[in-house]
Design a protein around this motif. Sequence first.
Motif, mmCIF file in Angstrom:
data_model
loop_
_atom_site.group_PDB
_atom_site.id
_atom_site.type_symbol
_atom_site.label_atom_id
_atom_site.label_comp_id
_atom_site.label_asym_id
_atom_site.label_seq_id
_atom_site.Cartn_x
_atom_site.Cartn_y
_atom_site.Cartn_z
ATOM 1 N N SER A 289 77.459 80.229 61.327
ATOM 2 C CA SER A 289 77.432 80.766 59.965
ATOM 3 C C SER A 289 76.245 80.221 59.183
ATOM 4 O O SER A 289 75.794 80.829 58.219
ATOM 5 C CB SER A 289 78.722 80.414 59.232
ATOM 6 N N PHE A 290 75.731 79.056 59.589
ATOM 7 C CA PHE A 290 74.538 78.487 58.949
ATOM 8 C C PHE A 290 73.643 77.827 59.993
ATOM 9 O O PHE A 290 72.609 78.355 60.338
ATOM 10 C CB PHE A 290 74.944 77.486 57.854
ATOM 11 N N GLY A 291 74.038 76.664 60.495
ATOM 12 C CA GLY A 291 73.218 75.966 61.492
ATOM 13 C C GLY A 291 72.462 74.805 60.886
ATOM 14 O O GLY A 291 71.249 74.675 61.073
ATOM 15 N N LEU A 292 73.167 73.930 60.176
ATOM 16 C CA LEU A 292 72.535 72.815 59.475
ATOM 17 C C LEU A 292 71.733 71.885 60.384
ATOM 18 O O LEU A 292 70.662 71.416 59.981
ATOM 19 C CB LEU A 292 73.599 72.026 58.706
ATOM 20 N N PRO A 293 72.184 71.582 61.620
ATOM 21 C CA PRO A 293 71.385 70.699 62.471
ATOM 22 C C PRO A 293 69.968 71.202 62.736
ATOM 23 O O PRO A 293 69.065 70.390 62.974
ATOM 24 C CB PRO A 293 72.200 70.652 63.773
ATOM 25 N N VAL A 294 69.754 72.510 62.687
ATOM 26 C CA VAL A 294 68.402 73.055 62.853
ATOM 27 C C VAL A 294 67.467 72.490 61.787
ATOM 28 O O VAL A 294 66.350 72.033 62.076
ATOM 29 C CB VAL A 294 68.434 74.597 62.786
ATOM 30 N N LEU A 295 67.928 72.493 60.537
ATOM 31 C CA LEU A 295 67.106 71.991 59.435
ATOM 32 C C LEU A 295 66.985 70.474 59.471
ATOM 33 O O LEU A 295 65.938 69.920 59.125
ATOM 34 C CB LEU A 295 67.695 72.436 58.100
ATOM 35 N N GLU A 296 68.049 69.788 59.881
ATOM 36 C CA GLU A 296 67.993 68.334 59.975
ATOM 37 C C GLU A 296 66.949 67.896 60.993
ATOM 38 O O GLU A 296 66.169 66.968 60.739
ATOM 39 C CB GLU A 296 69.368 67.786 60.353
ATOM 40 N N ALA A 297 66.920 68.565 62.140
ATOM 41 C CA ALA A 297 65.922 68.237 63.158
ATOM 42 C C ALA A 297 64.507 68.515 62.648
ATOM 43 O O ALA A 297 63.593 67.699 62.840
ATOM 44 C CB ALA A 297 66.197 69.039 64.430
ATOM 45 N N MET A 298 64.332 69.649 61.978
ATOM 46 C CA MET A 298 63.023 69.982 61.422
ATOM 47 C C MET A 298 62.554 68.922 60.429
ATOM 48 O O MET A 298 61.391 68.516 60.430
ATOM 49 C CB MET A 298 63.072 71.351 60.743
ATOM 50 N N ALA A 299 63.456 68.470 59.566
ATOM 51 C CA ALA A 299 63.111 67.471 58.562
ATOM 52 C C ALA A 299 62.697 66.147 59.197
ATOM 53 O O ALA A 299 61.961 65.363 58.588
ATOM 54 C CB ALA A 299 64.284 67.250 57.613
ATOM 55 N N CYS A 300 63.177 65.900 60.423
ATOM 56 C CA CYS A 300 62.828 64.679 61.150
ATOM 57 C C CYS A 300 61.577 64.844 62.006
ATOM 58 O O CYS A 300 61.192 63.908 62.726
ATOM 59 C CB CYS A 300 63.999 64.246 62.024
ATOM 60 N N GLY A 301 60.955 66.012 61.969
ATOM 61 C CA GLY A 301 59.726 66.226 62.717
ATOM 62 C C GLY A 301 59.924 66.540 64.183
ATOM 63 O O GLY A 301 59.072 66.207 65.019
ATOM 64 N N VAL A 302 61.041 67.195 64.512
ATOM 65 C CA VAL A 302 61.342 67.546 65.900
ATOM 66 C C VAL A 302 61.218 69.056 66.074
ATOM 67 O O VAL A 302 61.777 69.813 65.274
ATOM 68 C CB VAL A 302 62.770 67.099 66.283
ATOM 69 N N PRO A 303 60.508 69.531 67.090
ATOM 70 C CA PRO A 303 60.458 70.978 67.340
ATOM 71 C C PRO A 303 61.818 71.500 67.775
ATOM 72 O O PRO A 303 62.585 70.786 68.429
ATOM 73 C CB PRO A 303 59.418 71.120 68.452
ATOM 74 N N VAL A 304 62.124 72.734 67.413
ATOM 75 C CA VAL A 304 63.465 73.291 67.589
ATOM 76 C C VAL A 304 63.413 74.594 68.373
ATOM 77 O O VAL A 304 62.550 75.443 68.138
ATOM 78 C CB VAL A 304 64.123 73.540 66.212
ATOM 79 N N ILE A 305 64.361 74.749 69.291
ATOM 80 C CA ILE A 305 64.649 76.040 69.916
ATOM 81 C C ILE A 305 66.058 76.432 69.491
ATOM 82 O O ILE A 305 67.005 75.668 69.675
ATOM 83 C CB ILE A 305 64.565 75.969 71.449
ATOM 84 N N ALA A 306 66.185 77.607 68.887
ATOM 85 C CA ALA A 306 67.485 78.070 68.396
ATOM 86 C C ALA A 306 67.707 79.505 68.852
ATOM 87 O O ALA A 306 66.826 80.145 69.442
ATOM 88 C CB ALA A 306 67.554 77.963 66.875
ATOM 89 N N SER A 307 68.885 80.028 68.556
ATOM 90 C CA SER A 307 69.243 81.388 68.950
ATOM 91 C C SER A 307 68.621 82.416 68.015
ATOM 92 O O SER A 307 68.372 82.150 66.834
ATOM 93 C CB SER A 307 70.767 81.558 68.937
ATOM 94 N N LEU A 329 67.111 81.968 81.679
ATOM 95 C CA LEU A 329 65.733 81.883 82.159
ATOM 96 C C LEU A 329 64.755 81.814 80.992
ATOM 97 O O LEU A 329 63.812 81.001 80.995
ATOM 98 C CB LEU A 329 65.410 83.092 83.046
ATOM 99 N N LEU A 330 64.967 82.650 79.975
ATOM 100 C CA LEU A 330 64.097 82.608 78.803
ATOM 101 C C LEU A 330 64.198 81.267 78.089
ATOM 102 O O LEU A 330 63.196 80.707 77.639
ATOM 103 C CB LEU A 330 64.438 83.744 77.834
ATOM 104 N N LEU A 331 65.412 80.746 77.982
ATOM 105 C CA LEU A 331 65.603 79.449 77.334
ATOM 106 C C LEU A 331 64.890 78.352 78.126
ATOM 107 O O LEU A 331 64.227 77.479 77.535
ATOM 108 C CB LEU A 331 67.096 79.139 77.202
ATOM 109 N N ALA A 332 64.999 78.395 79.434
ATOM 110 C CA ALA A 332 64.309 77.413 80.278
ATOM 111 C C ALA A 332 62.804 77.499 80.093
ATOM 112 O O ALA A 332 62.112 76.474 80.008
ATOM 113 C CB ALA A 332 64.681 77.635 81.746
ATOM 114 N N ASN A 333 62.274 78.719 80.040
ATOM 115 C CA ASN A 333 60.835 78.898 79.841
ATOM 116 C C ASN A 333 60.383 78.335 78.494
ATOM 117 O O ASN A 333 59.315 77.721 78.382
ATOM 118 C CB ASN A 333 60.463 80.373 79.939
ATOM 119 N N ASP A 334 61.205 78.557 77.448
ATOM 120 C CA ASP A 334 60.852 78.034 76.121
ATOM 121 C C ASP A 334 60.910 76.513 76.090
ATOM 122 O O ASP A 334 60.091 75.863 75.425
ATOM 123 C CB ASP A 334 61.787 78.621 75.059
ATOM 124 N N ILE A 335 61.874 75.928 76.802
ATOM 125 C CA ILE A 335 61.938 74.469 76.895
ATOM 126 C C ILE A 335 60.652 73.939 77.525
ATOM 127 O O ILE A 335 60.025 72.994 77.011
ATOM 128 C CB ILE A 335 63.162 74.023 77.719
#
Length: 385
Positions: A289-307, A329-335
């Motif tokens: 419904s939101f995905g707060l950990p995405v923003l928390e990781a960004m604020a800490c300077g970590v690159p993010v892969i999300a849905s 397979l796409l997720l693995a490639n992005d990693i």
Amino acid sequence: MKIGIEGQRLFRKNKHGMDFVTLELIHGLQQIDRRNEYVIFIQPDSDICIEEIANFKIQAFSSLAYPAWEQWALPRIAAKERVDILHCTSNTAPIWSSIPQILTLHDVIFLEKPQTTGSSKNWYQRFGNQYRKAIVPTVAQRCQMIITVSNYEREQILKTLPLPQGKLKVVYNGVSRRFKQIQNKRELINIKEKYRLPKKFILFLGNTDLKKNLKGVLLAYSIFVENSETVIQLVIVDLKQKYLSEVLKELNLPGLQEHIVLPGYIPNRDLPAVYNLSDLFLYPSLRESFGLPVLEAMACGVPVIASNTSSMPEVAGDAALLVDPKDALLLANDIGAMLSHNNLRQRMIRKGFRQAERFSWQNTAEQVLQIYENTSKSRVTRMAA
């Protein structure tokens, strides 16, 4: 105005998403509002994370089970406190209450078809879903106002519940200022040693809820490991060894275990350092419904892969790599791309900082306070008519 806020689970030791949203809202209101009175209704427990101040009172009381606490004890004690408004913060509220109610409805996943996100094997979560199914349709009709956390979720609620559009307001969550780049090397070393984290790792906040897409992450990680000369370990937070072993056996990937680290539940106070220590954050949920950990990781300077599904494109913007969560397979490639292409990493990190800055708990608190005031004015108008 005297405002009651339901925070039943806030003092429990192992808090999760909705608990932190409520906690940060209360802290935000304490910063901006010294005029109104507040009563915070809480179940007694060990983690005293809110302090009483002049206009904020904590009313702690127990009950044998959550439904009894919410449906029987809460409306009676709120009435004794003579609150003008009762804000219930975690999807449900008393069905019978003489007090005007505001409901934060984080999501309606529990009302959607099971095949959309799957159902948890955890009995506690199954019971919670059944309770919400029974309560929410009635409560939603009786509340004066409903708050939800994204435009995506607003549309889902309107598809699921027959509500007038003006009754449903979107208020985004915020990012705590504690989530930032940490320069203190000793702090990082202490957290690394505390949870026995590897030197380099991919971070995934997984649990037994099938919407978190644990199986999809494990399949993608297995492809990444198979095609990588240097393997970076996967750290999965809040997952037990027994459950992971069962899932790996089901996927026929028992050998993957040697590359996975399970630190257990990590308190919110330690999460900023864990984000800082990680090389990549994965959040390929099937439904959020939101995905707060995405923003928390960004604020800490970590690159993010999300849905690329549900609320995550709305929250992440162009500051994360967005992928079909069902395509391993796409997720693995992005990693692989995010870990090996430094220009891509640095570009996403810069974008992530800017995206996270758009969301603050002060802004959340200001919008919720405005909803309180509007609801109170509407009540006074109705009483005078």
